[in-house]
Design an enzyme around this catalytic site. Structure first.
Site, PDB file in Angstrom:
ATOM      1  CB  SER A 119      -0.695   0.310   1.242  1.00  0.00           C
ATOM      2  OG  SER A 119      -1.944  -1.124   1.046  1.00  0.00           O
ATOM      3  CG  HIS A 140      -1.804   0.082  -3.873  1.00  0.00           C
ATOM      4  ND1 HIS A 140      -2.143   1.384  -4.363  1.00  0.00           N
ATOM      5  CD2 HIS A 140      -2.471  -1.128  -3.201  1.00  0.00           C
ATOM      6  CE1 HIS A 140      -2.848   0.800  -2.522  1.00  0.00           C
ATOM      7  NE2 HIS A 140      -2.963  -0.773  -2.077  1.00  0.00           N
ATOM      8  CD  GLU A 152      -2.470   4.316  -6.089  1.00  0.00           C
ATOM      9  OE1 GLU A 152      -2.383   5.235  -6.159  1.00  0.00           O
ATOM     10  OE2 GLU A 152      -2.620   3.312  -5.961  1.00  0.00           O
ATOM     11  CG  ASN A 190      -3.208   3.677   0.862  1.00  0.00           C
ATOM     12  OD1 ASN A 190      -4.430   4.041   1.558  1.00  0.00           O
ATOM     13  ND2 ASN A 190      -2.731   2.670   0.487  1.00  0.00           N
TER      14      ASN A 190
HETATM   15  N1  LIG Z   1      -6.115  -4.274   3.582  1.00  0.00           N
HETATM   16  C1  LIG Z   1      -6.498  -2.813   2.952  1.00  0.00           C
HETATM   17  O1  LIG Z   1      -7.190  -3.088   2.547  1.00  0.00           O
HETATM   18  C2  LIG Z   1      -5.234  -2.961   1.703  1.00  0.00           C
HETATM   19  C3  LIG Z   1      -5.371  -2.487   0.118  1.00  0.00           C
HETATM   20  C4  LIG Z   1      -4.673  -2.674  -0.473  1.00  0.00           C
HETATM   21  C5  LIG Z   1      -3.415  -3.474  -0.659  1.00  0.00           C
HETATM   22  N2  LIG Z   1      -3.478  -3.561   1.171  1.00  0.00           N
HETATM   23  C6  LIG Z   1      -1.759  -4.500   0.812  1.00  0.00           C
HETATM   24  O2  LIG Z   1      -1.544  -5.520   0.715  1.00  0.00           O
HETATM   25  C7  LIG Z   1      -0.759  -6.723   1.535  1.00  0.00           C
HETATM   26  C8  LIG Z   1      -1.276  -7.199   2.805  1.00  0.00           C
HETATM   27  O3  LIG Z   1      -2.678  -6.786   3.810  1.00  0.00           O
HETATM   28  P1  LIG Z   1      -4.021  -7.145   4.317  1.00  0.00           P
HETATM   29  O4  LIG Z   1      -5.173  -6.622   4.462  1.00  0.00           O
HETATM   30  O5  LIG Z   1      -4.603  -8.380   3.044  1.00  0.00           O
HETATM   31  O6  LIG Z   1      -2.613  -8.121   5.266  1.00  0.00           O
HETATM   32  P2  LIG Z   1      -3.719  -9.265   6.105  1.00  0.00           P
HETATM   33  O7  LIG Z   1      -2.968  -9.183   7.442  1.00  0.00           O
HETATM   34  O8  LIG Z   1      -5.577  -9.666   6.157  1.00  0.00           O
HETATM   35  O9  LIG Z   1      -3.081 -11.078   5.665  1.00  0.00           O
HETATM   36  C9  LIG Z   1      -1.781 -11.133   5.751  1.00  0.00           C
HETATM   37  C10 LIG Z   1      -1.409 -12.513   5.187  1.00  0.00           C
HETATM   38  O10 LIG Z   1       0.314 -12.437   4.845  1.00  0.00           O
HETATM   39  C11 LIG Z   1       0.458 -14.170   5.403  1.00  0.00           C
HETATM   40  N3  LIG Z   1       1.843 -13.608   5.508  1.00  0.00           N
HETATM   41  C12 LIG Z   1       2.811 -12.948   6.758  1.00  0.00           C
HETATM   42  N4  LIG Z   1       3.995 -12.825   6.178  1.00  0.00           N
HETATM   43  C13 LIG Z   1       4.024 -14.428   5.004  1.00  0.00           C
HETATM   44  C14 LIG Z   1       4.807 -14.966   4.873  1.00  0.00           C
HETATM   45  N5  LIG Z   1       6.728 -14.469   4.694  1.00  0.00           N
HETATM   46  N6  LIG Z   1       4.817 -16.157   3.794  1.00  0.00           N
HETATM   47  C15 LIG Z   1       3.929 -16.100   3.380  1.00  0.00           C
HETATM   48  N7  LIG Z   1       2.353 -15.420   4.305  1.00  0.00           N
HETATM   49  C16 LIG Z   1       2.482 -14.468   4.760  1.00  0.00           C
HETATM   50  C17 LIG Z   1      -0.670 -14.090   6.521  1.00  0.00           C
HETATM   51  O11 LIG Z   1      -0.496 -15.566   7.042  1.00  0.00           O
HETATM   52  C18 LIG Z   1      -1.564 -13.153   6.696  1.00  0.00           C
HETATM   53  O12 LIG Z   1      -2.432 -13.997   5.995  1.00  0.00           O
HETATM   54  C19 LIG Z   1      -0.270  -5.600   2.779  1.00  0.00           C
HETATM   55  O13 LIG Z   1       0.993  -4.940   1.676  1.00  0.00           O
HETATM   56  C20 LIG Z   1      -1.537  -4.282   2.646  1.00  0.00           C
HETATM   57  O14 LIG Z   1      -0.555  -3.420   2.429  1.00  0.00           O
HETATM   58  C21 LIG Z   1      -3.821  -3.660   1.675  1.00  0.00           C
END
Ligand SMILES: NC(=O)c1ccc[n+]([C@@H]2O[C@H](COP(=O)([O-])OP(=O)(O)OC[C@H]3O[C@@H](n4cnc5c(N)ncnc54)[C@H](O)[C@@H]3O)[C@@H](O)[C@H]2O)c1
Length: 283
Positions: A119, A140, A152, A190
């Protein structure tokens, strides 16, 4: 290059959504998570969303089965050895992402594209831990991925035209609209959204209004479909805090300092909808 085989790493709210839209668009998809429970929840959530689409007659039962047949769960990063593209969606932490990219650089074919759904973190810095910075790019997606139309596409300093074109082409095949963005803290979405959310949390912190009333002001006063406090809970308060830290450090400007209340909630483990409690309670 032609992309057919995809791996999505991280089966959380974003990774499972990305895997779903890729499988729905005909790609052969592996969904990887190091945590077995998270992987099972991610796979179940995809099935639940597809079942809802069948109930709403947006999808036939046969199409749902076809999508599920194109999806394989994975717990080993080594499964990426035959993938054309890997889309990383693990936690918003540079050390964790760098570790994943370092390993992927050794595992995947030399010509594979390594994309990140970060993000806010610098694509150039993530790319620099690999021997193929020209193949590293930001992709993104917005939350919830199956609903939101935007991606993005972020060029790192060394991202090649070939990589950029292949990812723009894939975004089109996923039926998304993409915008081209250069590498800068928190990109566009963001950089604009998160200071607004942080300011909304400050108004709660300073006792100006309750979380419910802050949301009502923005929903009814500004016609936002969802108030900023609820949106923060949906995004994940840990993710919101990480993005504010990136903005604060990246620009060195005090206007981006994260609200102490946001820090306190994250320390308490109140991460929003995904943990059952944030500013609001969730079942
Ligand atoms: N939440 C949002 O609205 C949003 C929107 C756009 C982008 N993002 C980005 O997407 C990414 C994930 O966000 P999310 O909200 O899905 O998080 P989340 O916490 O829901 O999920 C993250 C997952 O990654 C897994 N994980 C962690 N380390 C790992 C590894 N080394 N190998 C394999 N799996 C691993 C965890 O077990 C977890 O299931 C982040 O970079 C976040 O900034 C989030």
């Amino acid at each position: 290059m032609s992309i057919k085989k995809v791996m999505v790493i991280g089966a959380g709210q974003m990774g499972s959504g990305i895997a779903q839209v890729c499988a729905q668009s005909g790609y052969d998809v592996m969904l990887n998570d190091m945590n077995e429970k998270a992987l099972n929840i991610g796979m179940k959530n995809i099935e639940k969303h597809l079942t809802r689409s069948v109930e709403k007659e947006r999808l036939t039962s046969k199409e749902k089965e076809d999508v599920l047949n194109r999806l394989t769960p994975s717990q080993k990063l080594e499964d990426a050895a035959d993938r054309d593209i890997v889309i990383e969606a693990v936690v918003e932490n540079m050390d964790v992402k760098a570790d994943v990219f370092r390993k992927l650089d050794n595992i995947t074919p030399k010509e594979a594209i390594l994309a990140t759904n970060t993000s806010s973190l610098p694509i150039t810095e993530i790319a620099a831990v690999t021997e193929r910075p020209e193949k590293v790019i930001g992709m993104h997606y917005m939350n919830p991925v199956p609903v939101m139309k935007l991606i993005e596409v972020i060029r790192g300093l060394q991202t090649s035209e070939e990589t950029f074109d292949a990812v723009m082409d894939m975004a089109g095949k996923l039926n998304k609209t993409s915008v081209e963005v250069n590498d800068s803290p928190a990109f566009v979405a963001n950089r604009i959204l998160m200071p607004m959310i942080n300011e909304a949390i400050f108004t709660v912190y300073e006792g100006v209004a309750s979380p419910e009333d802050v949301d009502t002001v923005m929903e009814l006063g500004m016609n936002h479909p969802m108030g900023p406090i609820t949106l923060a809970d949906f995004i994940g308060l840990d993710t919101c805090l990480s993005i504010m830290e990136v903005l604060y450090e990246g620009f060195g400007d005090s206007k981006y300092r994260p609200c102490p209340l946001l820090r306190q909630y994250v320390k308490a483990g109140w991460l929003g909808k995904k943990s059952g409690r944030g500013f609001f309670q969730y079942n």
